[in-house]
Design a protein around this motif. Structure first.
Motif, mmCIF file in Angstrom:
data_model
loop_
_atom_site.group_PDB
_atom_site.id
_atom_site.type_symbol
_atom_site.label_atom_id
_atom_site.label_comp_id
_atom_site.label_asym_id
_atom_site.label_seq_id
_atom_site.Cartn_x
_atom_site.Cartn_y
_atom_site.Cartn_z
ATOM 1 N N GLY A 178 0.810 -1.211 0.000
ATOM 2 C CA GLY A 178 0.000 0.000 0.000
ATOM 3 C C GLY A 178 0.842 1.259 0.000
ATOM 4 O O GLY A 178 0.593 2.188 -0.775
ATOM 5 N N ALA A 179 1.862 1.320 0.865
ATOM 6 C CA ALA A 179 2.712 2.513 0.952
ATOM 7 C C ALA A 179 3.475 2.740 -0.347
ATOM 8 O O ALA A 179 3.567 3.881 -0.839
ATOM 9 N N LEU A 180 4.035 1.668 -0.915
ATOM 10 C CA LEU A 180 4.777 1.799 -2.169
ATOM 11 C C LEU A 180 3.863 2.259 -3.295
ATOM 12 O O LEU A 180 4.218 3.149 -4.085
ATOM 13 N N THR A 181 2.674 1.687 -3.360
ATOM 14 C CA THR A 181 1.771 2.013 -4.462
ATOM 15 C C THR A 181 1.227 3.430 -4.347
ATOM 16 O O THR A 181 1.074 4.121 -5.361
ATOM 17 N N LEU A 182 0.933 3.889 -3.129
ATOM 18 C CA LEU A 182 0.400 5.246 -3.000
ATOM 19 C C LEU A 182 1.438 6.275 -3.434
ATOM 20 O O LEU A 182 1.089 7.313 -4.024
ATOM 21 N N LEU A 183 2.711 6.010 -3.180
ATOM 22 C CA LEU A 183 3.764 6.932 -3.631
ATOM 23 C C LEU A 183 4.007 6.796 -5.131
ATOM 24 O O LEU A 183 4.168 7.797 -5.837
ATOM 25 N N LEU A 184 4.015 5.567 -5.630
ATOM 26 C CA LEU A 184 4.227 5.340 -7.055
ATOM 27 C C LEU A 184 3.141 6.028 -7.881
ATOM 28 O O LEU A 184 3.430 6.716 -8.867
ATOM 29 N N GLY A 185 1.882 5.842 -7.496
ATOM 30 C CA GLY A 185 0.781 6.464 -8.230
ATOM 31 C C GLY A 185 0.837 7.974 -8.189
ATOM 32 O O GLY A 185 0.569 8.648 -9.191
ATOM 33 N N ALA A 186 1.207 8.540 -7.036
ATOM 34 C CA ALA A 186 1.268 9.997 -6.905
ATOM 35 C C ALA A 186 2.400 10.578 -7.745
ATOM 36 O O ALA A 186 2.233 11.608 -8.416
ATOM 37 N N ILE A 187 3.562 9.942 -7.729
ATOM 38 C CA ILE A 187 4.706 10.457 -8.496
ATOM 39 C C ILE A 187 4.413 10.418 -9.992
ATOM 40 O O ILE A 187 4.677 11.384 -10.719
ATOM 41 N N ILE A 188 3.847 9.320 -10.470
ATOM 42 C CA ILE A 188 3.530 9.220 -11.902
ATOM 43 C C ILE A 188 2.429 10.194 -12.279
ATOM 44 O O ILE A 188 2.472 10.828 -13.344
ATOM 45 N N GLY A 189 1.432 10.353 -11.395
ATOM 46 C CA GLY A 189 0.332 11.277 -11.683
ATOM 47 C C GLY A 189 0.786 12.711 -11.859
ATOM 48 O O GLY A 189 0.154 13.490 -12.580
ATOM 49 N N MET A 190 1.895 13.077 -11.239
ATOM 50 C CA MET A 190 2.401 14.443 -11.352
ATOM 51 C C MET A 190 2.874 14.773 -12.764
ATOM 52 O O MET A 190 2.941 15.943 -13.142
ATOM 53 N N ALA A 191 3.218 13.748 -13.567
ATOM 54 C CA ALA A 191 3.819 13.987 -14.880
ATOM 55 C C ALA A 191 2.856 13.719 -16.030
ATOM 56 O O ALA A 191 3.251 13.826 -17.192
ATOM 57 N N LYS A 192 1.601 13.391 -15.753
ATOM 58 C CA LYS A 192 0.658 13.065 -16.814
ATOM 59 C C LYS A 192 -0.122 14.303 -17.258
ATOM 60 O O LYS A 192 -0.397 15.206 -16.464
ATOM 61 N N ASP A 193 -0.493 14.325 -18.529
ATOM 62 C CA ASP A 193 -1.213 15.464 -19.110
ATOM 63 C C ASP A 193 -2.608 15.093 -19.602
ATOM 64 O O ASP A 193 -3.390 15.974 -19.936
ATOM 65 N N ASP A 194 -2.920 13.810 -19.652
ATOM 66 C CA ASP A 194 -4.253 13.337 -20.011
ATOM 67 C C ASP A 194 -5.128 13.416 -18.762
ATOM 68 O O ASP A 194 -4.814 12.813 -17.730
ATOM 69 N N ILE A 195 -6.233 14.142 -18.832
ATOM 70 C CA ILE A 195 -7.058 14.388 -17.648
ATOM 71 C C ILE A 195 -7.530 13.086 -17.002
ATOM 72 O O ILE A 195 -7.551 12.949 -15.772
ATOM 73 N N LYS A 196 -7.889 12.093 -17.817
ATOM 74 C CA LYS A 196 -8.365 10.830 -17.261
ATOM 75 C C LYS A 196 -7.224 9.996 -16.687
ATOM 76 O O LYS A 196 -7.407 9.282 -15.702
ATOM 77 N N ARG A 197 -6.045 10.092 -17.277
ATOM 78 C CA ARG A 197 -4.916 9.315 -16.766
ATOM 79 C C ARG A 197 -4.404 9.890 -15.441
ATOM 80 O O ARG A 197 -3.926 9.141 -14.585
ATOM 81 N N VAL A 198 -4.475 11.199 -15.286
ATOM 82 C CA VAL A 198 -4.126 11.780 -13.990
ATOM 83 C C VAL A 198 -5.059 11.221 -12.921
ATOM 84 O O VAL A 198 -4.622 10.807 -11.836
ATOM 85 N N LEU A 199 -6.360 11.184 -13.229
ATOM 86 C CA LEU A 199 -7.320 10.644 -12.279
ATOM 87 C C LEU A 199 -7.099 9.151 -12.054
ATOM 88 O O LEU A 199 -7.296 8.641 -10.940
ATOM 89 N N ALA A 200 -6.694 8.443 -13.109
ATOM 90 C CA ALA A 200 -6.444 7.003 -12.970
ATOM 91 C C ALA A 200 -5.287 6.738 -12.021
ATOM 92 O O ALA A 200 -5.366 5.868 -11.142
ATOM 93 N N TRP A 201 -4.198 7.491 -12.182
ATOM 94 C CA TRP A 201 -3.063 7.297 -11.286
ATOM 95 C C TRP A 201 -3.392 7.751 -9.871
ATOM 96 O O TRP A 201 -2.862 7.210 -8.893
#
Length: 652
Positions: A306-329
């Motif tokens: 859980g801890a690894l995934t919450l950080l992984l998703g947040a870090i990747i979400g910071m670099a996305k430009d697709d509105i739905k992919r930001v929400l997905a991450w």
């Protein structure tokens, strides 16, 4: 049909039963109604095109009303648990599997989430899919999705859960690849299907181990027998269940399919991320809490994932430009918080469920809000090409704002009341890992505030950066905005309303609730953790507002190592391709070569040898009597010569 009122499941000990009365005997209708609706829409085909979507909406609406009725009736029962034995499903040797349903506090809250939020998403989809020629088929798959998820949470044993589990996987494949003529959608559907099969294999093997060691798959019997298992068996069983949960909930290392699922219609994204599929893994661990609570190493693994995934998703979400992919991450990250909660055990189980329910409101709100933005922007998804939409889409802006404030966790919005207690619980661990997981949860809160604020600001504020074909963005029709408004209300108040009653309600399910255990002393005071949580949220949101209030470049810019890695999903896809896909492709090609040149080659060589030899022997069959007479004479001479040689002693 046998109806049993069931006492709370204890990890060890017997379970008592009594007779239940009233409407609770018809709980099976929750699954049957949307399932029958799906069957009607699929069987009638085009004859249902004009009205089929309304049947789909009505079926989920009726299921929600029934679920609400059952919920209030369940509150009146002393034991708050009803089990329905419908029929014997499997009876082979020592294996007995009941086709039965269990309606208890945990199942009840999931039923209300699935049908309540699901109904609003169905209603929204009527207008969103209005011009799609496959709308009737879409609603059939939508109903199938809801029915499968309801079976998953209502089953009274792991086999019934697995049936719903696989139904959810099938429906997700059909919906993600709904626009199958698009290569990206077809690929995303296959990716989701295959990655989920990995997790499903773990769950299935876990069910086999249950039967091999305990002789049953019934929840109460499995949980009662956990104490008789060795620590190694419990650990192995829990890890297999965790693998299944990670697959369905998009957790490390099986998270790669979830963002690609955005290729499906936006209502699909909302249903998957808010009310159904990704919550299944959290439900599995919460339902199996006696197994996970029986082994501290197993709990540590769940918390780590859980801890690894919450950080992984947040870090990747910071670099996305697709509105739905930001929400997905962001979903990947928020589900990580839920895994963190259920991994912590004890009272934190209920805290994870509270966050799951609150997340259902604000994530459905934002996904449908993203669909509203796409509706007004001719299906564009690049937030770098948005800006200034608050002026043109006021309802979407205000409702999306409610979801944004909820997910970043600012008081008094729901995310604060559901996420902050999980952060506190992480700091309550009684060893050095309290700092590790507590700080990971705090860092995740700051990162979430940053990238979600970036999303909100670039979409609705700053200068307009639209492409030439966008002349005048417009608000969505009422059939789309009404669900947004209702979900926004839930985004604002759901957390505060649920943080007390839900844990108390879940006390009736063994191991789930906040009143049975005294909390450990935290390495930081509760007040200090709250101040830190709000502080990192304000800093993250403020920094993003400062950086993006005037817009951003409309094309990708050169970036540092971390941003580049985030844009490439921290190379997790590359790792999967290198470690799993490429060796699998190589092995497949090697086996094909062995089959073609080895096995088939041997068979073909044998056939060629027989054919060639027979062809040469056939030449001896000339049809001339003199040839046959000569052959007979030669054979006779050979026989006579052999006898003479033996008589002369030349051959022994």
């Amino acid at each position: 049909m046998e109806i049993l009122a069931k006492a709370p499941v204890e990890p060890v000990g017997a379970v008592t039963y009594g007779t239940a009365e009233g409407l609770l005997g018809s709980v099976w209708l929750l699954v049957a109604i949307p399932l029958v609706s799906a069957a009607i829409l699929l069987l009638l085909g085009r004859r249902a095109d004009r009205w089929g979507h309304w049947l789909g909406v009505a079926s989920v609406g009726v299921a929600f009303l029934l679920g609400l009725t059952y919920f209030f009736q369940l509150r009146g029962l002393e034991n708050r648990s009803v089990e329905l034995s419908l029929w014997d499903f499997i009876a082979v040797g020592d294996l007995r599997v009941d086709f039965g349903l269990l309606f208890d506090p945990l199942a009840a809250v999931f039923v209300l989430l699935i049908t309540g939020v699901g109904f609003l998403i169905h209603l929204y989809a009527v207008e969103y899919m209005a011009h799609d020629p496959g709308r009737r088929r879409f609603f059939a798959y939508f109903n199938l999705f809801v029915a499968a998820m309801l079976l998953l949470v209502l089953g009274n044993n792991y086999v019934m859960l697995f049936f719903g589990w696989e139904g959810v996987g099938l429906a997700s494949y059909l919906l993600i690849s709904f626009w199958y003529v698009r290569p990206a959608a077809a690929t995303a559907g296959k990716k989701a299907f295959l990655m989920n099969r990995v997790g499903d294999a773990g769950l299935l093997i876990g069910i086999f181990i249950m039967f091999a060691t305990l002789g049953t798959t019934q929840y109460d019997e499995v949980f009662s027998g956990v104490g008789s298992l060795t620590a190694t068996t419990v650990l192995l069983l829990g890890l297999l269940l965790l693998l299944g949960a990670a697959g369905k909930s998009g957790q490390f290392p099986l998270q790669a399919w979830l963002p690609d699922a955005m290729e499906g219609p936006t209502p699909v994204s909302a249903l998957i991320h808010a009310a159904t599929m990704v919550t299944a893994g959290v439900y599995l661990i919460a339902r199996s809490n006696p197994i996970f609570s029986a082994n501290s190493t197993l709990q540590l693994v769940v918390v780590s994932v859980g801890a690894l995934t919450l950080l992984l998703g947040a870090i990747i979400g910071m670099a996305k430009d697709d509105i739905k992919r930001v929400l997905a991450w962001s979903t990947v990250s928020q589900i990580g918080y839920m895994f963190l909660g259920v991994g912590l055990g004890g009272a934190a189980y209920a805290l994870a469920i509270v966050h799951l329910l609150a997340h259902g409101f604000f994530k459905a709100n934002m996904f449908l809000g993203a669909g509203s933005v796409m509706h007004g922007m001719k299906d564009q998804v690049d937030i770098r090409r948005f800006g200034g939409l608050a002026k043109y889409m006021k309802i979407t802006w205000l409702t999306f704002m409610a979801g944004w404030l909820a997910i970043i966790g600012l008081p008094p919005f729901s995310g604060f009341f559901s996420k902050e207690p999980i952060i506190v619980a992480a700091f309550e661990r009684d060893d050095w890992t309290a700092w590790l997981f507590g700080m990971a949860a705090l860092l995740g809160a700051g990162l979430t505030a940053f990238y979600m604020t970036r999303l909100f600001v670039l979409t609705f504020h700053g200068p307009a950066r639209w492409t030439e074909e966008i002349d005048h963005p417009h608000e969505s029709p009422k059939l789309m905005t009404i669900p947004l408004i209702l979900l926004a209300v839930g985004s604002i108040g759901a957390g505060a309303l649920m943080v007390g009653p839900v844990p108390e309600w879940l006390e009736a399910t063994a191991g789930l609730g906040g009143g049975s255990e005294a909390a450990h002393e935290t390495v930081l005071s509760h007040l200090a953790i709250t101040i830190l949580s709000i502080g990192v949220t304000v800093v993250g949101a403020g920094l993003a507002w400062f950086l993006f209030r005037r817009g951003t470049a409309t094309e990708p810019q050169p970036a540092g190592v971390l941003v580049t890695a985030a844009r490439k999903n921290l190379y997790t896809d590359a790792v999967n391709e290198t470690v799993f896909e490429k060796p699998g492709i190589f092995l497949t090609r090697a086996l094909v070569y062995l089959d073609n040149r080895g096995i088939d080659g041997l068979v073909n060589a044998l056939a060629a040898g027989v054919g060639g030899g027979s062809g040469r022997l056939r030449r001896l069959q000339t049809g001339f009597v003199r040839s046959y007479a000569t052959t007979i004479l030669a054979g006779a001479l050979l026989v006579v010569a052999a006898f003479l040689a033996v008589e002369a002693g030349w051959l022994v």
